[in-house]
Design a protein around this motif. Structure first.
Motif, short mmCIF file in Angstrom:
data_model
loop_
_atom_site.label_atom_id
_atom_site.label_comp_id
_atom_site.label_asym_id
_atom_site.label_seq_id
_atom_site.Cartn_x
_atom_site.Cartn_y
_atom_site.Cartn_z
N TRP A 1 46.98 -36.30 -1.66
CA TRP A 1 46.85 -34.90 -2.05
C TRP A 1 48.22 -34.25 -1.91
O TRP A 1 48.88 -34.40 -0.87
CB TRP A 1 45.82 -34.17 -1.19
CG TRP A 1 44.41 -34.39 -1.62
CD1 TRP A 1 43.51 -35.29 -1.09
CD2 TRP A 1 43.73 -33.72 -2.68
NE1 TRP A 1 42.32 -35.21 -1.77
CE2 TRP A 1 42.42 -34.26 -2.74
CE3 TRP A 1 44.08 -32.71 -3.58
CZ2 TRP A 1 41.47 -33.81 -3.67
CZ3 TRP A 1 43.13 -32.29 -4.50
CH2 TRP A 1 41.85 -32.84 -4.54
N TYR A 2 48.61 -33.55 -2.94
CA TYR A 2 49.87 -32.85 -2.99
C TYR A 2 49.57 -31.36 -3.16
O TYR A 2 48.51 -30.98 -3.61
CB TYR A 2 50.70 -33.30 -4.19
CG TYR A 2 51.00 -34.78 -4.27
CD1 TYR A 2 50.03 -35.72 -4.61
CD2 TYR A 2 52.30 -35.25 -4.05
CE1 TYR A 2 50.31 -37.07 -4.71
CE2 TYR A 2 52.61 -36.60 -4.16
CZ TYR A 2 51.60 -37.50 -4.50
OH TYR A 2 51.91 -38.83 -4.60
N ARG A 3 50.54 -30.54 -2.84
CA ARG A 3 50.40 -29.12 -3.11
C ARG A 3 51.73 -28.51 -3.50
O ARG A 3 52.78 -29.00 -3.11
CB ARG A 3 49.80 -28.38 -1.92
CG ARG A 3 50.72 -28.28 -0.70
CD ARG A 3 49.99 -27.61 0.46
NE ARG A 3 50.85 -27.50 1.65
CZ ARG A 3 50.42 -27.08 2.82
NH1 ARG A 3 49.14 -26.73 3.00
NH2 ARG A 3 51.26 -27.02 3.85
N GLN A 4 51.63 -27.44 -4.29
CA GLN A 4 52.84 -26.72 -4.69
C GLN A 4 52.58 -25.23 -4.54
O GLN A 4 51.72 -24.66 -5.23
CB GLN A 4 53.23 -27.05 -6.13
CG GLN A 4 54.55 -26.44 -6.54
CD GLN A 4 55.07 -27.03 -7.83
OE1 GLN A 4 54.34 -27.57 -8.65
NE2 GLN A 4 56.39 -26.92 -8.02
N ALA A 5 53.31 -24.65 -3.63
CA ALA A 5 53.23 -23.21 -3.41
C ALA A 5 54.22 -22.51 -4.34
O ALA A 5 55.19 -23.12 -4.79
CB ALA A 5 53.55 -22.89 -1.96
N PRO A 6 53.99 -21.24 -4.63
CA PRO A 6 54.89 -20.51 -5.53
C PRO A 6 56.33 -20.58 -5.04
O PRO A 6 56.61 -20.31 -3.86
CB PRO A 6 54.35 -19.08 -5.48
CG PRO A 6 52.90 -19.24 -5.14
CD PRO A 6 52.84 -20.41 -4.21
#
Length: 114
Positions: free
Chosen positions: A36-41
């Motif tokens: 699982w990856y995530r990208q915040a603004p």
């Protein structure tokens, strides 16, 4: 080939469970590490959790003890149970192999706010 779901708006301290269905071969799915990856603004995409079929999961320090990654090889699905959510967990969450092989899916938005 990857479809994420389960995101939403949640208050700090709340929980969400994300799901990701992979449409590639099940014989491939069961043998690859999934993440699982995530990208915040305004930030780079980061890998937050990884699970293989043969060894224990691994987590980035910022989610250790709060997030749990799991998989169901019979369903070609990987999950991310998130609890104790914080505003800094706000991001678009994606799944993929780890390291990434496939194109990114549309992701699922997680917003933690009061």
């Amino acid at each position: 080939q990857l479809v994420e779901s389960g995101g939403g708006l949640v208050q700090p301290g709340g929980s969400l469970r994300l799901s990701c269905v992979a449409s590639f071969s099940s014989s491939i799915f069961r043998d690859v590490a999934m993440g699982w990856y995530r990208q915040a603004p305004g930030k780079q995409r980061e890998l937050v959790a990884t699970i293989t079929s043969g060894s224990g999961p691994t987590y980035v320090g910022s989610v250790e003890g709060r997030f749990t990654i799991s998989r169901d090889n019979a369903k070609n699905t990987v999950y991310l149970q998130m609890s104790g959510l914080k505003p800094e967990d706000t991001a678009v969450y994606y799944c993929n192999t780890a390291p990434r092989v496939y194109s990114w899916g549309q992701g699922t938005q997680v917003t933690v706010s009061s």
